[in-house]
Design an enzyme around this catalytic site. Sequence first.
Site, short mmCIF file in Angstrom:
data_model
loop_
_atom_site.label_atom_id
_atom_site.label_comp_id
_atom_site.label_asym_id
_atom_site.label_seq_id
_atom_site.Cartn_x
_atom_site.Cartn_y
_atom_site.Cartn_z
N ASP A 1 36.95 41.93 -10.07
CA ASP A 1 37.82 43.08 -9.86
C ASP A 1 37.46 44.16 -10.86
OD1 ASP A 1 39.72 44.52 -8.51
OD2 ASP A 1 41.44 43.58 -9.46
N GLY A 2 37.72 45.39 -10.46
CA GLY A 2 37.51 46.54 -11.32
C GLY A 2 38.79 47.35 -11.36
N GLU B 1 34.27 48.08 -9.98
CA GLU B 1 34.19 47.05 -8.94
C GLU B 1 32.76 46.57 -8.76
OE1 GLU B 1 36.66 45.60 -7.42
OE2 GLU B 1 38.34 46.99 -7.30
N ASP C 1 38.14 42.47 -3.86
CA ASP C 1 39.09 43.27 -3.08
C ASP C 1 38.57 44.69 -2.86
OD1 ASP C 1 39.50 44.50 -5.54
OD2 ASP C 1 41.57 43.83 -5.76
N HIS D 1 46.05 42.30 -4.82
CA HIS D 1 47.48 42.24 -5.19
C HIS D 1 48.30 41.56 -4.09
CE1 HIS D 1 46.20 44.88 -8.39
NE2 HIS D 1 45.71 45.69 -7.47
N ASP E 1 41.97 40.75 -11.76
CA ASP E 1 42.64 42.04 -11.94
C ASP E 1 43.26 42.14 -13.33
OD1 ASP E 1 43.93 44.59 -10.92
OD2 ASP E 1 45.71 43.41 -11.43
#
Length: 160
Positions: free
Chosen positions: A7-8, A47, A70, A120, A130
């Site tokens: 995740d970024g 990301e 994501d 999320h 995240d």
Amino acid sequence: MIEIYTDGASSGNPGKGGYGIIMILKGTTYEKSFSEGFRLTTNNRMELLAVIIALEKINKPNQEVEIYSDSKYVVDAINNKWIYGWEKKKFEKIKNPDLWIRFVKIYRKHRVTFHWVKGHYGHSYNEKADQLATTAAKGDTLSIDIGYEKIISEKKNIFE
């Protein structure tokens, strides 16, 4: 097989940012996490950088790798094969060419499959990635995203 969750994040876009990575060696208890924060960057850069760093951490070539992200930006670029068209055009007129060039080099060293996960949405490893990314972005010691700051500097010089 290696499972990777990335995740970024960025606070502002551009703004302070970070990436988070969780790597799991399937069939074992091995799990490792990585993160890093940057003083000025974008969410899409983080990301993509998370995926790059994760693949660079793999020591042996030709590994079977499943990446869960994501980021539609990253996953669609690969799964829809946009990356090959960009590469033919030498990554001209696309955002983040420095990272895409770096990505292609490491991507070809392994057998990688990308999976998009809704962010999320309660996926434990996505949530953990995240958290790593957002915590890194809030850190006291932030790295310099040299590629991004170079782009900003060059744009600034055009108007001076």
